[in-house]
Design a protein around this motif. Structure first.
Motif: not given
Length: 199
Positions: A76-78, A81-84
């Motif tokens: 979920x961290x990644x 990172x990808x979305x934001x």
């Protein structure tokens, strides 16, 4: 024993007083050594407490950053990172975490009894630390190198992985045994360890 005991604890007594030069010198030395021993013991315990506080804070930070308390996992961290487009934020956090972990590793070498004081929840560093290598592995395997070069092959990601791995291996050596030639592990008595396949 009575006189020396009271002198070492720096309480002092008035019912017995030394007569002569050497007994007086002995009393002064006993009081001085007692003061030094008490000071060293208090300083050591305060240093251990400070190191334990840093270890607990780091574990709590990793746990909260990943979001375990909200039911989230490392992947979920990644996603975030990808979305934001927050690659730099994750890189900065990994660098800060690796630096804090390096301090914990050094404190662990200085104070070997640190791991005998721990919390049974997310504040236990060995439990929380399992998320850090997972984040690093997911960065290297799921993210595109062209879009996220720092998170797939940069110095921060490599350094974080090395520090986390060295700390984990130190824990295994401390509590399970030591590596032997030809692979596998032995405990401190030379018997095969319960983790024979760990490298």
């Amino acid at each position: 024993m009575y006189v020396i005991g009271y002198s070492i604890t720096t309480l002092g007594t008035g019912d017995i007083t030394p007569s002569g030069r050497w007994p007086r010198i002995l009393m002064v030395l006993a009081a001085t050594s007692g003061f030094v021993l008490i000071s060293v013991a208090v300083t050591y315990l305060l240093s251990v407490y400070a190191a334990l506080a840093r270890m607990t804070a780091l574990a709590f930070e990793i746990h909260r950053f990943v979001g375990r308390d909200e039911g989230l996992v490392a992947v979920d961290v990644l996603v975030t990172v990808a979305e934001a487009e927050a690659a730099s934020e994750l890189s900065d956090w990994l660098a800060s975490t690796a630096s804090s972990l390096a301090e914990v590793v050094q404190a662990d070498d200085e104070y070997p009894l640190l791991h005998y004081f721990h919390f049974p929840d997310e504040r236990a560093l060995p439990v929380a630390l399992s998320d850090l290598p997972e984040v690093v592995t997911l960065c290297r395997t799921l993210l595109l190198p062209g879009a996220f070069p720092a998170l797939t092959g940069g110095l921060v990601i490599a350094g974080t992985e090395r520090v986390a791995r060295s700390y984990s291996m130190a824990l295994i050596r401390k509590f399970e045994g030591r590596p032997v030639d030809g692979g596998g592990w032995q405990d401190h008595a030379g018997r095969p360890s319960r983790l024979p396949g760990v490298r």
